[in-house]
Design an enzyme around this catalytic site. Structure first.
Site, mmCIF file in Angstrom:
data_model
loop_
_atom_site.group_PDB
_atom_site.id
_atom_site.type_symbol
_atom_site.label_atom_id
_atom_site.label_comp_id
_atom_site.label_asym_id
_atom_site.label_seq_id
_atom_site.Cartn_x
_atom_site.Cartn_y
_atom_site.Cartn_z
ATOM 1 N N GLN A 30 0.812 -1.221 0.000
ATOM 2 C CA GLN A 30 0.000 0.000 0.000
ATOM 3 C C GLN A 30 0.843 1.268 0.000
ATOM 4 O OE1 GLN A 30 -2.626 -1.896 3.236
ATOM 5 N NE2 GLN A 30 -4.010 -0.474 2.248
ATOM 6 N N HIS A 124 0.907 -9.332 4.517
ATOM 7 C CA HIS A 124 -0.234 -8.416 4.523
ATOM 8 C C HIS A 124 -0.876 -8.444 3.136
ATOM 9 C CE1 HIS A 124 -2.132 -4.715 6.550
ATOM 10 N NE2 HIS A 124 -2.757 -4.848 5.388
ATOM 11 N N ASN A 168 -2.099 -11.176 8.030
ATOM 12 C CA ASN A 168 -3.015 -10.057 8.248
ATOM 13 C C ASN A 168 -4.412 -10.388 7.718
ATOM 14 O OD1 ASN A 168 -3.495 -7.088 8.868
ATOM 15 N ND2 ASN A 168 -4.188 -7.222 6.741
ATOM 16 N N GLU A 169 -5.376 -10.292 8.594
ATOM 17 C CA GLU A 169 -6.792 -10.458 8.237
ATOM 18 C C GLU A 169 -7.084 -11.688 7.380
ATOM 19 O OE1 GLU A 169 -8.509 -6.773 6.876
ATOM 20 O OE2 GLU A 169 -8.262 -5.860 8.840
HETATM 21 C C1 BGC Z 1 -6.380 -3.852 6.001
HETATM 22 C C2 BGC Z 1 -5.698 -2.641 5.413
HETATM 23 C C3 BGC Z 1 -6.741 -1.716 4.804
HETATM 24 C C4 BGC Z 1 -7.645 -1.241 5.910
HETATM 25 C C5 BGC Z 1 -8.709 -0.241 5.488
HETATM 26 C C6 BGC Z 1 -7.700 -3.583 6.626
HETATM 27 O O1 BGC Z 1 -8.634 -4.409 6.014
HETATM 28 O O2 BGC Z 1 -5.519 -4.577 6.820
HETATM 29 O O3 BGC Z 1 -4.761 -3.086 4.490
HETATM 30 O O4 BGC Z 1 -6.177 -0.664 4.098
HETATM 31 O O5 BGC Z 1 -8.290 -2.334 6.500
HETATM 32 O O6 BGC Z 1 -9.602 -0.790 4.610
#
Ligand code: BGC
Length: 429
Positions: A30, A124, A168-169
């Site tokens: 990002q 990520h 991540n997520e």
């Molecule tokens: C993610 C980020 C994303 C943020 C805002 C999360 O889902 O880890 O990468 O930019 O939320 O949407």
């Protein structure tokens, strides 16, 4: 748990624990720019892409990290969370780039020279393109490949990594699937033109295209859990004392009238089964932006008259308190808020959002919940995945034609809150 007696108090208002982490976060793809060797870059640049625009230079953090880290530290924060780009570190399967490692070592050293605690995410969303070609996040080879990369990273950089986040997520695709935005079975990918085009280029079937961010299948769940467990083992084998966890997208899922059953199902599917996996970890990373209301007919009800974010969601900072409580109860390990923030062009809204969210964090601490820190998403305006550069989350704005950074009032606010360890957090605006 932090005992109430160990927290400082001034005029009856409890402060945050002395070791509390106050930070901002970014993720490699990002902000770095030029990540041309990963699967998301590939998807961004397909003819039939579902990305609004390509990431290209992002905000050139790859070359400007030293000034950026100076700026973050100058605000008064004590923590920087960022991610390492697997596709740079292992550009070819089994071959590692020492130049990429040297780059991330310089970043980590720069954090250390400013006394910033480093919270490092190993994955990520983006994976090397070679991984996508061989089945991505539905391939049974992926957990071991990810663990091997984690071993290499920890051997090379582990001395400078204070907190390690594996994935991540991993649960985000299931949240998106409940909203009807991601396919739930490999078969449905046949109807996604981007996946059809990707498959053609790789000489695969569309059913075999499984990028991390868009894979919400049963196979995908098992592979992610196994990858996380193997990665934790790999990290601990090299750095036994480094706290390890994964970071989850934890929306506060609530029922509107008639939506109780749907909300219960969605909480179990999207949040709870992932939080249960965290029971064997040192901490769980919580990433909350607001809430999702489930009605009798389906999701995404924004209450009438509610203010909305730049991406059309309800502004609901109180969601964070609810998800911290839920995480502590289910995961039963310390909670680190690894992301929380607001997409808006109006920084005054962000200031209000942050203040209200942090009051919720403080209420959790006062109730004895073990919250270790709060990290704001995001340090900078950046590439917001399928939305491109539209939505702005930065407490520091970036002019993408000059790359000039400018600190917003919300950036100064969180710096001030950090310097006073929560003392500058007031009940009223
Ligand atoms: C993610 C980020 C994303 C943020 C805002 C999360 O889902 O880890 O990468 O930019 O939320 O949407």
């Amino acid at each position: 748990m932090y005992a109430t007696s160990s927290t400082n108090t001034t005029a009856g208002a409890p402060h945050f624990p002395d070791s509390f982490l106050w930070g901002v976060a970014t993720a490699s793809h990002q902000v770095e720019g030029g990540n041309a060797n990963n699967d998301i870059w590939f998807l961004e640049n397909l003819h039939d892409t579902f990305f609004h625009e390509p990431s290209l230079d992002a905000i050139d953090h790859y070359h400007r990290f030293a000034e950026d880290i100076d700026l973050i530290a100058s605000l008064g924060l004590n923590t920087y969370r960022f991610s390492l780009e697997w596709s740079r570190i292992e550009p070819v399967e089994g071959h590692f780039s020492l130049a990429a490692i040297a780059h991330y070592r310089r970043m980590l050293e720069s954090c250390k020279s400013h006394n910033l605690t480093t919270v490092v995410t190993l994955h990520h969303f983006t994976s090397p393109l070679w991984l996508l070609r061989q089945g991505g996040w539905e391939s049974s080879n992926t957990p071991a490949l990810f663990a091997r990369y984690c071993t290499f990273v920890m051997e090379q950089l582990g001395d400078l990594i204070d907190w390690a986040c594996t994935l991540n997520e991993p649960n985000l695709p299931w949240l998106l699937a409940e909203m009807g935005l991601v396919e739930k079975s490999p078969d449905q990918r046949k109807h996604n033109p981007a996946f059809v085009e990707a498959a053609r280029q790789f000489d695969l079937l569309p059913t075999q295209i499984a990028p991390f961010q868009f894979t919400a299948t049963r196979e995908g769940f098992d592979i992610k859990v196994e990858a996380h467990r193997k990665a934790r083992q790999a990290i601990k084998a090299v750095c036994p004392d480094t706290p390890v966890g994964w970071t989850l997208a934890n929306s506060d899922i609530q029922a509107a009238e008639g939506g109780e059953e749907r909300a219960r199902h969605m909480r179990a599917e999207v949040n709870e089964r992932f939080l249960e996996v965290s029971r064997d970890d040192d901490f769980v990373g919580i990433q909350t932006y607001g809430r999702h209301l489930m009605g009798a007919e389906g999701p995404a009800i924004v209450p009438e008259g509610a203010s909305t974010t730049a991406t059309g969601e309800e502004i609901y900072p109180e969601g964070l308190e609810a998800t911290i409580r839920q995480a502590a109860e289910i995961a039963r390990v310390p909670v680190l808020v690894t992301e929380n923030g607001l997409a808006t062009d109006d920084d005054a809204q962000r200031v209000d959002y942050i203040r209200r969210a942090l009051l919720g964090v403080r209420r959790c601490l006062n109730d004895g919940i073990d919250v270790r820190g709060w990290i704001c998403w995001s340090a900078f305006d950046n590439f917001e995945w399928i939305f491109g550069y539209g939505p702005r989350y930065g407490v520091i704005s970036v002019d993408r034609s000059t790359f000039e950074r400018s600190v917003n009032p919300s950036g100064y606010l969180i710096g001030q809150i950090s310097r006073t360890n929560g003392g500058a957090l007031t009940e009223s605006a």
